[in-house]
Design an enzyme around this catalytic site. Structure first.
Site: not given
Length: 363
Positions: A340, A43, A337
């Site tokens: 990340h 990600s 978050d």
């Protein structure tokens, strides 16, 4: 005297005109010979490949993308741009690095690079299966598909030249240790050291395969301080340990990350000796992030132990959604978050890359 004054004035006017019409000074990065970036991994580099996959690991919903151009969620696990987006912009390649699976990506777009990364992916197939992500091998298969599209457009010789000037970037391993080894019993029979070896064997295979396909400049990201991710701090603050009821970095996980990174650097040295013409660099994520954590005010941060989304303790992916409140200014937060980084953090990491690694890739 009047003639001399007139001459001086004329020279000054001439100088002003020369300076005015000169092109602006170029950034050193924009003079780089890197003409494309191809990103792989998880990600950290996923710019939207997960959007149409049958997985919960998605970021194609608000508040993700709230600070991205147009304020739209694109599938990036961030409030704005990823490190790869910032790099292609600073290198003068294009504004952002799109996802390969974005249906709007044309064959011509491929010539300057795309991202094949998938949120939730890793080097371990069990991690990939658990998260419903694209494996590293599947990402390479998509790259092979992209090569055929590029060759059809400009021919094999031109594509070979493009690949020689391209930067290949891979970031994976964090999900393997955080989502798999620490959280699931599937690898309980392995020691952490042996698990690191398993992951690095898969990384070595990736480097070998991408080299065979034409990659000559490769940057491999090490592990971040996994124990300092907000979600890890939350989990261990609830377990009987020295960390119970305390939001602090999980010390043994930090040490595990350091051990992995040491092995990774040794692997990079071995692969240099194995492949002629390969420029393979270690992208240090650990030290820059620890510096931000230890000296937050130097980077303009107010919060380093919680993310901007929701409570900042557990929210990510589907849990970070439009029903959750967000902080007023994400640039004051290290994390967007519970896992990340914010765009502000990605900018620091990108600038560190340009300062420390770009010269090695182009030496």
């Amino acid at each position: 005297m009047e003639a001399k004054t007139t001459l001086v004035v004329s020279l000054i006017v001439l100088l002003i005109n020369i300076l005015f019409f000169l092109p602006p000074p170029t950034n050193a990065a924009s003079c780089s010979n890197i003409t494309a970036i191809f990103a792989f991994g998880d990600s950290v580099f996923d710019s939207g490949n997960n959007n149409d996959l049958p997985t919960l690991v998605r970021a194609n919903h608000l508040p993700y993308g709230k600070d991205f151009p147009g304020h739209v969620p694109t599938g990036r696990f961030c409030n704005g741009k990823l490190t790869t987006d910032i790099l292609v912009s600073h290198l003068g390649i294009k504004n952002v690095l799109p996802a390969y699976l974005d249906p709007k990506v044309s064959d011509k777009e491929l010539l300057t690079g795309v991202s094949f990364a998938s949120g939730g992916s890793g080097f371990d197939e069990l991690t990939v299966k658990e998260n419903g992500a694209l494996s590293i091998q599947n990402q390479l298969n998509y790259f092979k598909q992209a090569l055929k599209r590029m060759q059809k457009l400009v021919g094999p010789k031109k594509v070979k030249n493009i690949l020689e000037k391209s930067l290949f970037m891979i970031s994976a391993g964090t999900n393997d240790v955080s989502d798999n080894f620490y959280s699931l019993p599937t690898r309980a029979y392995l020691s952490m050291s042996h698990y690191h070896d398993l992951l690095l064997n898969r990384l070595e295979a990736f480097v070998n395969d991408s080299y065979k396909m034409g990659a000559r400049k490769i940057a491999v990201a090490g592990l971040p301080p996994v124990g300092c991710l907000p979600v890890q701090m939350t989990i261990y603050s609830l377990l009987p340990s020295l960390h119970m009821f305390r939001r602090i970095c999980v010390q043994h996980q930090k040490l595990d990350s350091q051990a992995y990174n040491s092995k990774l650097k040794a692997l990079i040295s071995r692969l240099h000796a194995k492949h002629s013409g390969l420029r393979l660099v270690y992208m240090d994520i650990y030290k820059p992030l620890m510096d931000m954590i230890n000296h937050p005010s130097a980077y303009g941060y107010d919060r380093i132990h919680k993310g901007c989304c929701g409570t900042g303790s557990l929210e990510m992916g589907p849990l970070c959604n439009k029903l959750e409140s967000t902080c007023a200014n994400a640039s004051r937060y290290l994390f967007w978050d519970a896992v990340h980084p914010t765009q502000a953090t990605n900018e620091h990491l990108a600038h560190n890359f340009l300062r420390t690694l770009l010269p090695q890739l182009e030496a």
